[in-house]
Design a protein around this motif. Sequence first.
Motif, PDB file in Angstrom:
ATOM      1  N   LYS A  74      28.381  34.443  37.361  1.00  0.00           N
ATOM      2  CA  LYS A  74      28.314  35.906  37.219  1.00  0.00           C
ATOM      3  C   LYS A  74      27.238  36.318  36.222  1.00  0.00           C
ATOM      4  O   LYS A  74      26.458  37.241  36.473  1.00  0.00           O
ATOM      5  CB  LYS A  74      29.690  36.435  36.779  1.00  0.00           C
ATOM      6  N   LYS A 121      42.228  41.235  38.625  1.00  0.00           N
ATOM      7  CA  LYS A 121      42.335  42.298  37.612  1.00  0.00           C
ATOM      8  C   LYS A 121      42.326  43.697  38.222  1.00  0.00           C
ATOM      9  O   LYS A 121      42.500  44.682  37.517  1.00  0.00           O
ATOM     10  CB  LYS A 121      41.214  42.122  36.582  1.00  0.00           C
ATOM     11  N   TYR A 156      34.787  37.690  42.370  1.00  0.00           N
ATOM     12  CA  TYR A 156      34.494  38.953  41.679  1.00  0.00           C
ATOM     13  C   TYR A 156      34.121  40.049  42.666  1.00  0.00           C
ATOM     14  O   TYR A 156      33.546  39.789  43.721  1.00  0.00           O
ATOM     15  CB  TYR A 156      33.298  38.771  40.742  1.00  0.00           C
TER      16      TYR A 156
HETATM   17  C1  SIN Z   1      35.974  36.013  34.571  1.00  0.00           C
HETATM   18  O1  SIN Z   1      35.555  34.987  35.125  1.00  0.00           O
HETATM   19  O2  SIN Z   1      35.482  37.109  34.696  1.00  0.00           O
HETATM   20  C2  SIN Z   1      37.175  35.877  33.672  1.00  0.00           C
HETATM   21  C3  SIN Z   1      38.240  35.038  34.260  1.00  0.00           C
HETATM   22  C4  SIN Z   1      39.500  34.999  33.431  1.00  0.00           C
HETATM   23  O3  SIN Z   1      39.951  36.022  32.906  1.00  0.00           O
HETATM   24  O4  SIN Z   1      40.090  33.908  33.334  1.00  0.00           O
END
Ligand code: SIN
Length: 330
Positions: free
Chosen positions: A51, A104, A248
């Motif tokens: 990312k 999330k 993502y």
């Molecule tokens: C992320 O990769 O953006 C975070 C992943 C996590 O919260 O474990």
Amino acid sequence: MKIRVALLLCLTLLSCFAAGCDKRVNDSEQVSPEEKIVIKFSHVVSENTPKGLAAQRFATLVKDRTTGRVEVQVFPNSTLYSDGEEIEALKSGTVQMIAPTTSKLSRLSPQWQIFDLPFAFNDGNEVHRAMDGPTGEKLLSSLSASNIKGLAFWDNGFKQMTNGKRPLIHPEDFGGLIFRVMINSQVLKRQFEQLGAYPVETQFNDLYHALETNLADGQENTLSNICSKKLYRVQPYLTISNHGYMGYIVMTNEKFWSSLPDDVRLTLESTLHEVTEWERQISADKDRESMEEVVSYGKVQIHHLTVAERNKWIEALQPLYSEFWELTWE
Ligand code: SIN
């Protein structure tokens, strides 16, 4: 004197015709502050992750392709907002782009948890078919209700289990342990409860500290996050389980996006499309390199689940599918 002024005027007119008087100034140093479009891109992982690298590549390509008219400022490592804050920051317009994990987003729409269901995907191709097909389309359009526009799906990879207490080989090995889970996902909480463990929601920027100070015994994550966060230094047991997928959604504020001039929006969209292809390849490379890093550290006991062991995990977690039946659309 008069001759010099007339000559200067002629020269100015000539250069103006040569360049085309109606053209914008194409020198990034000369883009006026009123013309400049700034996009703040906030994320929570380090620069050296799929990312982080893709966000930076997007910024560089956009700068070149708009000759400085659009500046994408990337803020990695939760320097601007943590994962508990970034969605609100996007909605209110204090940042213009973020790329949280699908997990999330479950508060915006529970359907995002489809990616959290354990053993839902056997490999990356199956994940991409879901992301790039009708499921992905429905999920992205569900964001509109929150003034968010979903732009692209980026990869991180399959999650593995780590912990500081003992090897995790059989479902019973989870019993009584505390596991950090990503914020907002009921499915992830229930996954650990189903295995007899205790889930504790923790933001990504607090994760290392939580493991180091035994606030949590273990966690699940991709090899790239395990390495970039150096989690293996405080987690001596790693199980290669590939039990869940982490990806993502690159998102923007919908009002901001539709306020952009058409030519700018088209350039951003085509650049993002290209970067998405690149990011998916990079995440596969990072996964492999990260495994090599953990192995060469030499202090982590690594267990690869056998087919028989994997089947036991699948069996133990099967009840989640009837509990969350409404997540499956097709
Ligand atoms: C992320 O990769 O953006 C975070 C992943 C996590 O919260 O474990």
